[in-house]
Scaffold this motif. Structure first.
Motif, PDB file in Angstrom:
ATOM      1  N   CYS A   1       7.914   0.767   5.354  1.00  0.00           N
ATOM      2  CA  CYS A   1       7.008  -0.382   5.504  1.00  0.00           C
ATOM      3  C   CYS A   1       6.177  -0.265   6.777  1.00  0.00           C
ATOM      4  O   CYS A   1       6.697   0.019   7.847  1.00  0.00           O
ATOM      5  CB  CYS A   1       7.842  -1.658   5.540  1.00  0.00           C
ATOM      6  SG  CYS A   1       6.953  -3.122   6.087  1.00  0.00           S
ATOM      7  N   ILE A   2       4.867  -0.489   6.653  1.00  0.00           N
ATOM      8  CA  ILE A   2       3.987  -0.383   7.819  1.00  0.00           C
ATOM      9  C   ILE A   2       3.722  -1.743   8.461  1.00  0.00           C
ATOM     10  O   ILE A   2       2.988  -1.841   9.442  1.00  0.00           O
ATOM     11  CB  ILE A   2       2.643   0.292   7.461  1.00  0.00           C
ATOM     12  CG1 ILE A   2       1.876  -0.516   6.399  1.00  0.00           C
ATOM     13  CG2 ILE A   2       2.871   1.712   6.964  1.00  0.00           C
ATOM     14  CD1 ILE A   2       0.496   0.047   6.083  1.00  0.00           C
TER      15      ILE A   2
ATOM     16  N   PRO B   1       0.804  -1.228   0.000  1.00  0.00           N
ATOM     17  CA  PRO B   1       0.000   0.000   0.000  1.00  0.00           C
ATOM     18  C   PRO B   1       0.834   1.274   0.000  1.00  0.00           C
ATOM     19  O   PRO B   1       0.330   2.326  -0.378  1.00  0.00           O
ATOM     20  CB  PRO B   1      -0.810  -0.105   1.293  1.00  0.00           C
ATOM     21  CG  PRO B   1      -0.053  -1.027   2.163  1.00  0.00           C
ATOM     22  CD  PRO B   1       0.628  -1.997   1.242  1.00  0.00           C
TER      23      PRO B   1
ATOM     24  N   THR C   1       8.007  -1.773  -0.719  1.00  0.00           N
ATOM     25  CA  THR C   1       8.792  -2.809  -1.381  1.00  0.00           C
ATOM     26  C   THR C   1       8.691  -2.566  -2.879  1.00  0.00           C
ATOM     27  O   THR C   1       7.625  -2.291  -3.404  1.00  0.00           O
ATOM     28  CB  THR C   1       8.335  -4.220  -0.968  1.00  0.00           C
ATOM     29  OG1 THR C   1       9.210  -5.175  -1.592  1.00  0.00           O
ATOM     30  CG2 THR C   1       6.910  -4.522  -1.352  1.00  0.00           C
TER      31      THR C   1
ATOM     32  N   CYS D   1       2.131  -4.493   7.184  1.00  0.00           N
ATOM     33  CA  CYS D   1       0.782  -5.043   6.983  1.00  0.00           C
ATOM     34  C   CYS D   1       0.824  -6.498   6.509  1.00  0.00           C
ATOM     35  O   CYS D   1      -0.175  -7.198   6.575  1.00  0.00           O
ATOM     36  CB  CYS D   1       0.017  -4.208   5.966  1.00  0.00           C
ATOM     37  SG  CYS D   1       0.695  -4.302   4.302  1.00  0.00           S
TER      38      CYS D   1
ATOM     39  N   ARG E   1       9.041 -14.302   1.652  1.00  0.00           N
ATOM     40  CA  ARG E   1       9.055 -13.154   2.560  1.00  0.00           C
ATOM     41  C   ARG E   1       8.722 -13.594   3.972  1.00  0.00           C
ATOM     42  O   ARG E   1       7.903 -14.481   4.169  1.00  0.00           O
ATOM     43  CB  ARG E   1       8.033 -12.112   2.091  1.00  0.00           C
ATOM     44  CG  ARG E   1       8.416 -11.501   0.782  1.00  0.00           C
ATOM     45  CD  ARG E   1       7.344 -10.582   0.249  1.00  0.00           C
ATOM     46  NE  ARG E   1       7.924  -9.701  -0.748  1.00  0.00           N
ATOM     47  CZ  ARG E   1       8.231  -8.436  -0.533  1.00  0.00           C
ATOM     48  NH1 ARG E   1       7.968  -7.889   0.635  1.00  0.00           N
ATOM     49  NH2 ARG E   1       8.792  -7.710  -1.474  1.00  0.00           N
TER      50      ARG E   1
ATOM     51  N   TYR F   1       0.813  -7.735   3.604  1.00  0.00           N
ATOM     52  CA  TYR F   1       0.082  -8.054   2.378  1.00  0.00           C
ATOM     53  C   TYR F   1       1.037  -8.664   1.343  1.00  0.00           C
ATOM     54  O   TYR F   1       0.655  -9.550   0.580  1.00  0.00           O
ATOM     55  CB  TYR F   1      -0.549  -6.767   1.823  1.00  0.00           C
ATOM     56  CG  TYR F   1      -1.651  -6.954   0.798  1.00  0.00           C
ATOM     57  CD1 TYR F   1      -2.251  -8.187   0.563  1.00  0.00           C
ATOM     58  CD2 TYR F   1      -2.123  -5.854   0.078  1.00  0.00           C
ATOM     59  CE1 TYR F   1      -3.280  -8.316  -0.362  1.00  0.00           C
ATOM     60  CE2 TYR F   1      -3.151  -5.979  -0.837  1.00  0.00           C
ATOM     61  CZ  TYR F   1      -3.724  -7.213  -1.063  1.00  0.00           C
ATOM     62  OH  TYR F   1      -4.739  -7.332  -1.987  1.00  0.00           O
ATOM     63  N   CYS F   2       2.286  -8.191   1.347  1.00  0.00           N
ATOM     64  CA  CYS F   2       3.250  -8.710   0.371  1.00  0.00           C
ATOM     65  C   CYS F   2       3.540 -10.191   0.612  1.00  0.00           C
ATOM     66  O   CYS F   2       3.755 -10.946  -0.331  1.00  0.00           O
ATOM     67  CB  CYS F   2       4.532  -7.896   0.417  1.00  0.00           C
ATOM     68  SG  CYS F   2       5.240  -7.713   2.061  1.00  0.00           S
TER      69      CYS F   2
HETATM   70  S1  SF4 Z   1       4.455  -5.445   4.894  1.00  0.00           S
HETATM   71 FE1  SF4 Z   1       4.945  -5.611   2.718  1.00  0.00          FE
HETATM   72  S2  SF4 Z   1       3.127  -4.796   1.684  1.00  0.00           S
HETATM   73 FE2  SF4 Z   1       2.989  -4.121   3.835  1.00  0.00          FE
HETATM   74  S3  SF4 Z   1       3.965  -2.111   3.862  1.00  0.00           S
HETATM   75 FE3  SF4 Z   1       5.590  -3.589   4.347  1.00  0.00          FE
HETATM   76  S4  SF4 Z   1       6.549  -4.077   2.368  1.00  0.00           S
HETATM   77 FE4  SF4 Z   1       4.572  -3.091   1.936  1.00  0.00          FE
END
Ligand code: SF4
Lengths: 280, 417
Positions: A151-152, A131, A135, A154, A166, A156-157
């Motif tokens: 990077c927060i 988001p 990445t 989350c 990952r 999702y990646c």
């Molecule tokens: S966890 Fe992955 S998708 Fe979520 S902000 Fe970090 S790099 Fe991006």
């Protein structure tokens, strides 16, 4: 295709057969990238690979990747250990793993080991979903990286990656580094940022992944195998199964191997175009 | 009397749950994610399921409110305000859940300054924000007139009302009429917004081609249908508890029951279609996902919680003659509202809990690299705390917000007619 281990030498590039290919490739290169692609495309199963090669060549200075010869892998997992030692990854995070029979059960009792770093795909599923764009695939060399400070967390990646390349950093530590021992002060050289592990500070709470040890590149973005500036897994591999290099350089070991042998990639059907190829 | 019992139970439950959650809240902020059980292979767990559950309740409740404020259906008028209020509270509860889930919660603002337009999650967050603002505004305009009237009184409540209306004393008919006009416009914008928002949450899952259990065009629609079913059901329960709805708004409750029945059946239809087409197609990864749901380690969550509690019993109660008994409709609705958490769990967890690369969990000996995921005590308590906060918010809302009164609703419908 003989299962005979004695013939494993064939996979080293400097065999007569491979040299023939190299000469052939040389000539082809002079005819230009297009004709190379067409020539390769003649073997129909190679078509998508040729497409990836052509695409990479135009948009990036380097296209780093690997060719892994599964016949040479003995399953010792030295690559996993070397990666840990290099990147100082915490428990539960391993940028490369060795899976057994990743292509499914095999006949006979000889397992097939698959060493699996991040594939640094040409069309990564992970970068598309992030988001905040933390990445991304680097323009200069195609390495998929994570900006830890953006990077927060989350994850999702992780969800989107079809190859489970990952890992989330839960903030756990090995006993040797947990109580502020001397070991705990050793920073990770990742991204040349030399971070130590502090509670609540990145990369804790971030997603982490293989970087092809890009902190070992010189200012030009080049690696140097002879000087030891080479991805830790490939440098360590006891069976010399992991070949690393630049697919944009037609003379690189990886390019020649691709031309000499029949490579496969995992989950072609997803259109991710991995930059790590396997020789079976 | 029974209303009083219900309310006491409500407050007690709310406060106990908050206390239980308090420890988990502390632990989450003190030890980051160390006491969670999700893994790098099952990176989303209970908190994400709870998040989409509450988002669904919110979108569902909001869409039901649109029956009043957009489509002017008189039968549902008495629950219009309650529906909007429910939409706000459940949206807040969702926010709490997802804020705990982020590894770096306090960087959430990055989504606004580093937008990635190809990310369904980024879109979801923007739509969440827009939807949140809209629902709060709409609720404010719905209540404004009553707040101004109430502000004339003495006491804490009146003071609060004065603050909420920024000191305005405007009780005029004209302003009231313009409020209604604004509400109608906001509600009309809200319908596509809520659909986009919750459908967007569905596509956040459905768009991921590496996850065959989710991938496909049906998913966003499925999300909407289950949102409506569970949101409608929650409203029945809320009406029973806060409006004495079983007696005072019996017709509305029964009508909602029928609506929920239809939506639940539609949901079942979709689920059956997914299963049949999936099994017939015989695609290994898809089959693995379906088997994980139906006969994997989480089979109880599916058969008992989702199918038993959340589907079959309510279907029977809502379809058999008991559908004419408001109490039975309320029981069925409560079961649906509880059962749909299992629907969300069965989406998130089995969707992730299979090896994408065969042998990966055996390759690496770590309980963070495994497909076995059962939420930890901390995760459960954290979620329980959120439920507690939700209950208390409802309680506070019921105490101080002006109630729907039937005379004014008559006026509303007359003016709009
Ligand atoms: S966890 Fe992955 S998708 Fe979520 S902000 Fe970090 S790099 Fe991006």
């Amino acid at each position: 295709m003989t299962p005979d281990l004695d013939n494993a030498d064939e996979t080293i590039v400097q065999t007569p057969r491979a040299v023939d290919r190299r000469e052939m490739l040389d000539r082809l290169v002079k005819l230009g990238a297009a004709s190379l692609a067409v020539a390769l495309a003649c073997g129909s199963s190679l078509a998508p690979i040729a497409r990836a090669a052509a695409a990479g060549a135009t948009s990036q200075k380097y296209r780093y990747g690997m060719v892994v010869d599964t016949k040479r892998c003995v399953g010792c997992k030295s690559c996993m250990v070397a990666c840990k030692a290099e990147n100082k990854t915490p428990p539960g995070v391993s940028y490369t793993v060795v899976v057994e029979n990743g292509f499914g059960e095999r006949p006979g009792d000889r397992p097939l080991f698959l060493t699996k770093p991040c594939f640094h795909c040409q069309e990564p599923a992970c970068t598309k979903v992030c988001p905040v764009g933390a990445t991304y695939k680097r323009k200069q060399d195609g390495i998929v990286v994570i900006d830890y400070d953006r990077c927060i967390g989350c994850r999702y990646c992780i969800v989107a990656c079809p190859y489970q390349a990952r890992y989330f950093d839960f903030g756990e530590n090995y006993p040797a580094t947990s109580d502020k021992t001397a070991y705990a002060g050793i920073p990770s050289p990742e991204y040349g940022q030399f971070r130590t592990r502090e509670d609540g500070q990145s990369p804790i709470g971030n997603v982490r992944k293989c970087t092809f040890c890009l902190h070992l590149q010189d200012s030009e973005g080049k690696y140097d195998k002879a000087a030891g500036r080479w991805p830790a897994c490939a440098k360590t591999c006891t069976g010399k199964a992991i070949h690393f290099g630049d697919f944009n350089d037609p003379q690189s070991e990886v390019s020649l191997l691709l031309a000499a042998r029949q490579p496969v990639r995992l989950k072609e059907e997803l259109g991710t175009e991995p930059n790590v190829y396997y020789l079976l | 009397m029974s209303e009083k019992v219900l309310k006491t139970a409500f407050w007690t439950a709310g406060i106990i749950l908050i206390l239980a959650g308090a420890w988990a809240w502390y632990d989450r902020w003190a030890n980051s994610d160390q006491h969670t059980n999700y893994t790098s292979l099952v990176p989303w767990g209970l908190w994400v399921a709870v998040y989409i559950y509450f988002i669904g309740l919110s979108a569902g409740a909001f869409l039901v409110s649109s029956l009043v404020y957009v489509f002017q259906i008189k039968r549902f008028e008495s629950i219009g305000r309650l529906a909007l209020f429910t939409a706000v509270v459940t949206l807040l509860m969702a926010l709490l859940s997802i804020s705990a889930d982020l590894g770096h919660t306090f960087r959430a603002w990055h989504v606004l300054v580093y937008p990635n337009f190809t990310s369904p999650m980024a879109w979801m967050i923007w739509l969440y924000t827009a939807y949140f603002i809209l629902v709060v505004l709409e609720l404010w305009f719905v209540l404004r007139h009553d707040l101004v009237v109430g502000a004339k009184a003495q006491g804490a409540r009146a003071t609060l009302y004065r603050i909420l209306v920024f000191g305005s004393k405007d009780e005029s008919e004209a302003t009231d009429a313009s409020d209604r006009q604004i509400v109608r416009i906001l509600a009309t914008i809200g319908v596509p917004l809520a659909i986009m928002f919750h459908g967007g949450v569905g596509s956040l899952f459905g768009a991921i081609s590496s996850r065959p259990g989710w991938h496909g065009g049906l998913f966003p629609i499925l999300f909407l249908v289950s949102a409506l079913a569970s949101g409608g059901a929650l409203l029945v329960v809320a009406s029973a508890v806060f409006q004495d709805g079983l007696r005072k708004h019996r017709e509305t409750v029964l009508a909602l029951g029928t609506l929920v029945l239809g939506l639940l059946l539609l949901d079942v239809l979709f689920q059956v279609s997914e299963a049949l087409v999936g099994f017939y197609g015989n695609e290994p990864d898809k089959i693995e996902n379906l088997k994980l749901i139906y006969s994997g380690p989480y089979w109880g969550v599916f058969w008992f919680w989702q199918i038993g509690v959340g589907t079959l019993i309510p279907l029977a109660l809502l379809a058999l003659p008991s559908r004419k008994d408001a109490r039975m409709v309320a029981v069925a609705s409560a079961l649906i509202a509880v059962g749909f958490l299992a629907v969300r769990l069965n989406i998130v967890i089995p969707g992730l809990a299979s090896e994408q690369v065969k042998g990966i969990s055996a390759a690496f000996n770590s309980d963070r690299v495994t497909t076995d995921y059962v939420p930890s005590a901390m995760e459960w308590l954290f979620s329980a705390g959120i439920v507690g906060i939700g209950l208390v918010l409802f309680g506070i809302g019921e105490w101080f917000l002006p109630k729907h009164h039937d005379s004014s609703s008559e006026e509303v419908s007359n003016v709009n007619a």
